[in-house]
Structure formats: structure tokens, C-alpha cells
Design a protein around this motif. Structure first.
Motif, PDB file in Angstrom:
ATOM      1  N   LEU A  16       0.827  -1.211   0.000  1.00  0.00           N
ATOM      2  CA  LEU A  16       0.000   0.000   0.000  1.00  0.00           C
ATOM      3  C   LEU A  16       0.860   1.258   0.000  1.00  0.00           C
ATOM      4  CD1 LEU A  16      -2.824   1.383   0.363  1.00  0.00           C
ATOM      5  CD2 LEU A  16      -2.392   1.229   2.810  1.00  0.00           C
ATOM      6  N   MET A  17       1.862   1.309   0.867  1.00  0.00           N
ATOM      7  CA  MET A  17       2.741   2.484   0.948  1.00  0.00           C
ATOM      8  C   MET A  17       3.524   2.683  -0.344  1.00  0.00           C
ATOM      9  SD  MET A  17       2.283   3.923   3.874  1.00  0.00           S
ATOM     10  CE  MET A  17       0.572   3.466   3.717  1.00  0.00           C
ATOM     11  N   LYS A  18       4.046   1.594  -0.891  1.00  0.00           N
ATOM     12  CA  LYS A  18       4.821   1.672  -2.131  1.00  0.00           C
ATOM     13  C   LYS A  18       3.959   2.216  -3.274  1.00  0.00           C
ATOM     14  CE  LYS A  18       5.801  -2.033  -4.440  1.00  0.00           C
ATOM     15  NZ  LYS A  18       6.323  -3.312  -4.919  1.00  0.00           N
ATOM     16  N   HIS A  19       2.753   1.698  -3.409  1.00  0.00           N
ATOM     17  CA  HIS A  19       1.867   2.170  -4.472  1.00  0.00           C
ATOM     18  C   HIS A  19       1.415   3.616  -4.238  1.00  0.00           C
ATOM     19  CE1 HIS A  19       1.651  -2.144  -5.410  1.00  0.00           C
ATOM     20  NE2 HIS A  19       1.481  -1.697  -6.640  1.00  0.00           N
ATOM     21  N   MET A  20       1.257   3.999  -2.987  1.00  0.00           N
ATOM     22  CA  MET A  20       0.890   5.384  -2.692  1.00  0.00           C
ATOM     23  C   MET A  20       2.014   6.335  -3.112  1.00  0.00           C
ATOM     24  SD  MET A  20      -0.571   7.090   0.818  1.00  0.00           S
ATOM     25  CE  MET A  20       0.831   6.649   1.803  1.00  0.00           C
ATOM     26  N   ILE A  21       3.259   5.968  -2.851  1.00  0.00           N
ATOM     27  CA  ILE A  21       4.404   6.812  -3.231  1.00  0.00           C
ATOM     28  C   ILE A  21       4.508   6.916  -4.746  1.00  0.00           C
ATOM     29  CG2 ILE A  21       6.926   6.968  -3.214  1.00  0.00           C
ATOM     30  CD1 ILE A  21       6.762   5.677  -0.362  1.00  0.00           C
ATOM     31  N   TYR A  22       4.417   5.791  -5.450  1.00  0.00           N
ATOM     32  CA  TYR A  22       4.493   5.824  -6.908  1.00  0.00           C
ATOM     33  C   TYR A  22       3.335   6.623  -7.507  1.00  0.00           C
ATOM     34  CZ  TYR A  22       8.176   2.267  -6.896  1.00  0.00           C
ATOM     35  OH  TYR A  22       9.351   1.588  -6.708  1.00  0.00           O
ATOM     36  N   LEU A  27       1.179  11.483 -10.129  1.00  0.00           N
ATOM     37  CA  LEU A  27       0.226  12.594 -10.077  1.00  0.00           C
ATOM     38  C   LEU A  27       0.938  13.946  -9.995  1.00  0.00           C
ATOM     39  CD1 LEU A  27      -2.543  11.171  -7.750  1.00  0.00           C
ATOM     40  CD2 LEU A  27      -2.813  11.870 -10.130  1.00  0.00           C
ATOM     41  N   ASN A  28       2.047  14.005  -9.274  1.00  0.00           N
ATOM     42  CA  ASN A  28       2.799  15.257  -9.173  1.00  0.00           C
ATOM     43  C   ASN A  28       3.314  15.706 -10.537  1.00  0.00           C
ATOM     44  OD1 ASN A  28       2.419  15.865  -6.501  1.00  0.00           O
ATOM     45  ND2 ASN A  28       4.220  14.756  -5.828  1.00  0.00           N
ATOM     46  N   HIS A  29       3.760  14.761 -11.363  1.00  0.00           N
ATOM     47  CA  HIS A  29       4.218  15.116 -12.706  1.00  0.00           C
ATOM     48  C   HIS A  29       3.059  15.661 -13.543  1.00  0.00           C
ATOM     49  CE1 HIS A  29       8.295  13.771 -12.277  1.00  0.00           C
ATOM     50  NE2 HIS A  29       7.903  12.565 -11.881  1.00  0.00           N
ATOM     51  N   GLU A  30       1.902  15.046 -13.425  1.00  0.00           N
ATOM     52  CA  GLU A  30       0.736  15.496 -14.180  1.00  0.00           C
ATOM     53  C   GLU A  30       0.189  16.818 -13.636  1.00  0.00           C
ATOM     54  OE1 GLU A  30      -2.152  12.374 -14.623  1.00  0.00           O
ATOM     55  OE2 GLU A  30      -0.596  10.915 -15.118  1.00  0.00           O
ATOM     56  N   LYS A  38       1.183  20.173  -6.028  1.00  0.00           N
ATOM     57  CA  LYS A  38       1.963  19.014  -5.622  1.00  0.00           C
ATOM     58  C   LYS A  38       1.269  18.278  -4.484  1.00  0.00           C
ATOM     59  CE  LYS A  38       6.756  18.368  -6.081  1.00  0.00           C
ATOM     60  NZ  LYS A  38       8.111  18.691  -5.785  1.00  0.00           N
ATOM     61  N   ILE A  39       1.355  16.973  -4.520  1.00  0.00           N
ATOM     62  CA  ILE A  39       0.872  16.131  -3.433  1.00  0.00           C
ATOM     63  C   ILE A  39       2.056  15.864  -2.513  1.00  0.00           C
ATOM     64  CG2 ILE A  39       0.013  13.840  -2.840  1.00  0.00           C
ATOM     65  CD1 ILE A  39      -1.437  13.870  -5.552  1.00  0.00           C
ATOM     66  N   CYS A  40       1.877  16.082  -1.226  1.00  0.00           N
ATOM     67  CA  CYS A  40       2.931  15.845  -0.243  1.00  0.00           C
ATOM     68  C   CYS A  40       2.547  14.660   0.629  1.00  0.00           C
ATOM     69  CB  CYS A  40       3.135  17.075   0.641  1.00  0.00           C
ATOM     70  SG  CYS A  40       3.728  18.501  -0.249  1.00  0.00           S
ATOM     71  N   LEU A  41       3.465  13.742   0.774  1.00  0.00           N
ATOM     72  CA  LEU A  41       3.267  12.595   1.656  1.00  0.00           C
ATOM     73  C   LEU A  41       4.193  12.761   2.850  1.00  0.00           C
ATOM     74  CD1 LEU A  41       3.330   9.737  -1.018  1.00  0.00           C
ATOM     75  CD2 LEU A  41       1.330  10.871  -0.043  1.00  0.00           C
TER      76      LEU A  41
END
Length: 98
Positions: A16-22, A27-30, A38-41
Motif C-alpha cells: 500500500l505504501m509503495k503504491h501510494m508513493i508511486y 500525479l505530481n508530474h501530471e 503538488k501532493i505531499c506525503l
């Protein structure tokens, strides 16, 4: 991670964490081409270390925009000197200049 352990196993949590980061990276590039957003985690350091041990190429996504926050550092005499506040104030200043 602590509360997730009650609902899912460690392997599912890591996935879950890995897929959230990717997903956030993609999404940040788009979003950047759309509106400089920007989305910040936010992750604890132990979670980041655990994730890096599991995924070789995850390190690039994490370190490219990494900001480390020392929550318990009392070396700052004024609140705005803390790195977190400096980042927030920088973002506000940058946004208001537009």
C-alpha cells in the motif's frame, strides 16, 4: 503503521505504501504541468527505511523531494526558524507572489 497492523499484514501495508508513493509521484508530474500543484506525503523515518529496503528504485521518488523534520529539536529560538515553518512560509510567500 501502528494502527494499520490491526487491519492488515505487514506485506499488504508495504505494498500500500509503495503504491501510494508511486501514485503521488505520477500525479505530481501530471499536476505540475496543469497548475504547479503538488501532493505531499509524510512518513516517519522508520517507515521510509523499511520501504527502501523493500524497493530498490523507490529511493529516487523519496529523496528527490525529501524534507526531514526534527520534531524534538529545541535549537531554534524562534518558531519560524524551524525547518517545517521555513518550508510553510516559503510556500506561502511563493504562492502570494503569483
Amino acid at each position: 503503521m501502528d494502527q494499520f497492523e490491526e487491519f492488515m499484514d505487514l506485506l499488504s501495508f508495504k505494498s500500500l505504501m509503495k503504491h501510494m508513493i508511486y501514485s503521488a509521484d505520477k500525479l505530481n508530474h501530471e499536476l505540475y504541468s496543469f497548475k504547479s500543484s503538488k501532493i505531499c506525503l509524510v512518513f516517519r523515518e522508520d517507515i521510509v527505511e523499511m520501504m527502501n529496503a523493500q524497493a530498490n528504485n523507490l529511493n529516487k521518488q523519496i529523496t528527490d523531494s525529501k524534507v526531514e523534520i526534527s520534531w524534538f529539536d529545541t535549537a531554534y529560538s524562534e518558531p519560524w526558524e524551524h525547518p517545517l515553518m521555513q518550508m510553510i512560509l516559503y510556500k506561502i510567500k511563493k504562492k502570494s507572489a503569483k
